[in-house]
Design a protein around this motif. Structure first.
Motif, PDB file in Angstrom:
ATOM      1  N   PRO A   1      80.802   5.925 -52.818  1.00 48.36           N
ATOM      2  CA  PRO A   1      79.750   4.900 -52.952  1.00 48.36           C
ATOM      3  C   PRO A   1      78.816   5.242 -54.097  1.00 48.36           C
ATOM      4  O   PRO A   1      78.569   6.415 -54.401  1.00 48.36           O
ATOM      5  CB  PRO A   1      79.027   4.961 -51.597  1.00 48.36           C
ATOM      6  N   ALA A   2      78.305   4.188 -54.751  1.00 45.87           N
ATOM      7  CA  ALA A   2      77.397   4.391 -55.879  1.00 45.87           C
ATOM      8  C   ALA A   2      76.089   4.988 -55.383  1.00 45.87           C
ATOM      9  O   ALA A   2      75.598   4.663 -54.295  1.00 45.87           O
ATOM     10  CB  ALA A   2      77.131   3.056 -56.576  1.00 45.87           C
ATOM     11  N   THR A   3      75.513   5.885 -56.185  1.00 44.12           N
ATOM     12  CA  THR A   3      74.221   6.484 -55.819  1.00 44.12           C
ATOM     13  C   THR A   3      73.119   5.459 -56.032  1.00 44.12           C
ATOM     14  O   THR A   3      73.118   4.724 -57.018  1.00 44.12           O
ATOM     15  CB  THR A   3      73.960   7.713 -56.694  1.00 44.12           C
TER      16      THR A   3
ATOM     17  N   PRO B   1      87.309  11.718 -55.664  1.00 46.65           N
ATOM     18  CA  PRO B   1      85.907  12.022 -55.369  1.00 46.65           C
ATOM     19  C   PRO B   1      84.998  11.639 -56.539  1.00 46.65           C
ATOM     20  O   PRO B   1      84.341  12.496 -57.146  1.00 46.65           O
ATOM     21  CB  PRO B   1      85.920  13.533 -55.124  1.00 46.65           C
ATOM     22  N   MET B   2      84.960  10.377 -56.872  1.00 44.51           N
ATOM     23  CA  MET B   2      84.141   9.890 -57.988  1.00 44.51           C
ATOM     24  C   MET B   2      83.801   8.427 -57.742  1.00 44.51           C
ATOM     25  O   MET B   2      84.400   7.757 -56.896  1.00 44.51           O
ATOM     26  CB  MET B   2      84.879  10.062 -59.318  1.00 44.51           C
TER      27      MET B   2
END
Length: 525
Positions: A522-524, A413-414
């Motif tokens: 996914p990247a913020t 979760p990262m």
């Protein structure tokens, strides 16, 4: 009534308009001589003329189809002017390179430099036509005409060759032709009045572009190959014919097929476009696409030379056979053929292989049913073959021994770390999975084999596994172990509440391809 160059004939336009009028039901008298028919024919004549003019404008933009004044303006972009009027004509004798015994082609437009004796300068002559030095011939006489340097306001008389030049001048090729060892002038040049034809001008312009290092296939290929993500370059134009004998591309268009992924094609679009624009010929429309891919699937059943192989020996035998298959697929190239006899010979050369059980083996391309018998697999043009993954992989199994492959999917979760960190994490996860497999394969054939996801997560979280934040984040909900039955072509998964699975005694367990995959948050934005 159809004008020259009209690609939509007058008769087709008339037929189309009459059909539309007839379908409308408003006009019924469309017989020759009627008012409606006369108006249709007059309008169709104008449309046909318009089509012809539009096509002429289009053709004028390409060196292969432009004619007359349009061709003059096009080649002027590369500093070429049509020879029109007085010109110096000469002949030269070409001598064969003794190391080359095959036929030698001298293309029209090839440029030859002559260092004159009295003037102490160099003048350039262009070969008039295509010549061929046949097998067994050691010399060939060619015709050529002078190319005055218009930037220096030279005329034909300024580039004339004397008898002294013919006897003592130095003659060289501006662009060496393979198979030609030497050149000599036959005699002095002669002044004649000529006008260069469109075809001669095209050939000379193309040779000038090639001599300048641009506009050639090799220059374009080298420029594109300088982009790291491109593995190979393939070009196709109007000179290439399809299976129906028709040109693949219209005149003036070039298809550039790059061996790269669609994603890399998009990512490197600017660099690819710049390389093409800098190295393609003028007036050429380039169309770029990535190579297509097809996936090889199926199974190869191996009969071992000894029935008492240890787990390690069995895994090595499968790995060696997989290496043979991988090498042959990688060596096929674009649009190549996977030759069954060559693959069979490679497999038979692997240590501990007694035979390949062809009756139980099959190979197929993605989307195709298994072949009834093993044979060569030929790819379509500009298509590369890849080995399948997961249950679509080519399963190399031993006769009468069940085979299961394991694939580990981790979803921490990262967000995704750097590529170097991902490589290190993947290597560590593969090492853990490999150790689990080695332990299971070391069991006696009659002993049961149990896959335990909880134990595997503990090993992944430990210092010998992934460790750190990634290892600590793994749970039964963020970890999935895919169990692929390569014989039945089925899959099961250990994840969540389902954490154990029994595998039949005697089953051989291997790593899947690929063995480990990460799924990141996914990247913020």
């Amino acid at each position: 009534m159809t004008p020259e160059n009209a690609r939509r004939p007058y008769q087709d336009i008339v037929a189309f308009m009459l059909e539309k009028l007839s379908d409308s039901g408003v006009l019924t008298d469309l017989a020759p001589g009627s008012v409606a028919r006369t108006m249709v024919e007059a309008t169709a004549r104008e449309f046909s003329e318009l089509y012809a003019r539009m096509n002429a404008v289009y053709d004028a933009g390409f060196i292969d189809t432009a004619t007359g004044a349009s061709l003059d303006q096009l080649v002027a972009l590369v500093g070429i002017t049509r020879i029109d009027g007085a010109a110096e004509i000469a002949e030269a004798t070409l001598a064969r390179d003794s190391r080359i015994t095959a036929r030698v082609i001298i293309p029209a437009g090839s440029q030859i430099a002559v260092l004159r004796v009295q003037a102490d300068d160099k003048v350039i002559y262009s070969v008039d036509d295509d010549y061929e030095m046949r097998v067994g011939e050691n010399t060939l006489v060619i015709g050529m005409h002078a190319l005055p340097d218009l930037t220096q306001n030279q005329t034909a008389a300024d580039v004339a060759l004397s008898q002294d030049d013919a006897d003592n001048g130095t003659v060289t090729q501006l662009r060496p032709i393979a198979g030609i060892a030497g050149l000599a002038l036959v005699g002095p040049s002669v002044s004649l009045g000529i006008r260069e034809t469109d075809e001669q001008l095209r050939k000379r312009a193309k040779m000038a572009i090639a001599s300048a290092g641009g506009g050639t296939a090799k220059a374009l290929e080298n420029a594109l190959m300088g982009i790291a993500e491109i593995k190979s370059v393939h070009l196709r134009d109007a000179s290439d014919l399809n299976e129906m004998g028709q040109p693949y591309m219209p005149p003036g268009e070039l298809e550039i097929v790059l061996e790269t992924s669609d994603a890399d094609l998009i990512q490197n679009e600017a660099e690819i476009t710049a390389a093409i624009e800098a190295h393609k010929g003028p007036g050429i429309l380039a169309r770029v696409r990535a190579t297509a891919t097809q996936v090889l699937s199926g199974n190869l059943v191996i009969r071992p030379a000894s029935g008492a192989l240890t787990g390690a020996q069995t895994l090595k035998l499968i790995a060696d056979c997989t290496a043979v298959l991988t090498a042959q697929v990688d060596g096929m190239g674009i649009g190549g053929t996977l030759t069954w006899n060559r693959l069979l010979a490679g497999l038979m050369g692997v240590e501990n292989v007694a035979d390949v059980v062809t009756a139980d083996s099959s190979l197929r391309l993605s989307g195709s049913p298994p072949a009834t018998s093993l044979g060569d697999i030929t790819l379509p043009p500009f298509t590369r073959l890849n080995l399948g993954e997961g249950v679509e992989a080519v399963a190399i199994t031993l006769e009468e021994i069940p085979l299961v492959s394991l694939e580990l999917v981790l979803s921490p979760p990262m967000q995704e770390p750097t590529s170097a960190e991902i490589t290190a994490l993947t290597d560590n996860a593969v090492a853990v999975l490999d150790a689990v497999i080695d332990g299971l394969n070391a069991l006696a054939p009659t002993q049961p084999r149990t896959l335990n996801l909880t134990d595997m997560i503990a090993q992944l979280a430990g210092p010998e596994g992934l460790g750190g934040a990634v290892g600590a984040s793994l749970t039964a909900n963020t970890t999935r172990l895919n169990v692929l039955d390569m014989i039945e072509r089925s899959a099961a998964a250990l994840t969540g509440a389902n954490t154990t699975m029994d595998v039949a005694a005697g089953t051989l367990i291997t790593l899947a391809a690929p063995p480990v995959r990460f799924v990141w948050e996914p990247a913020t934005p």
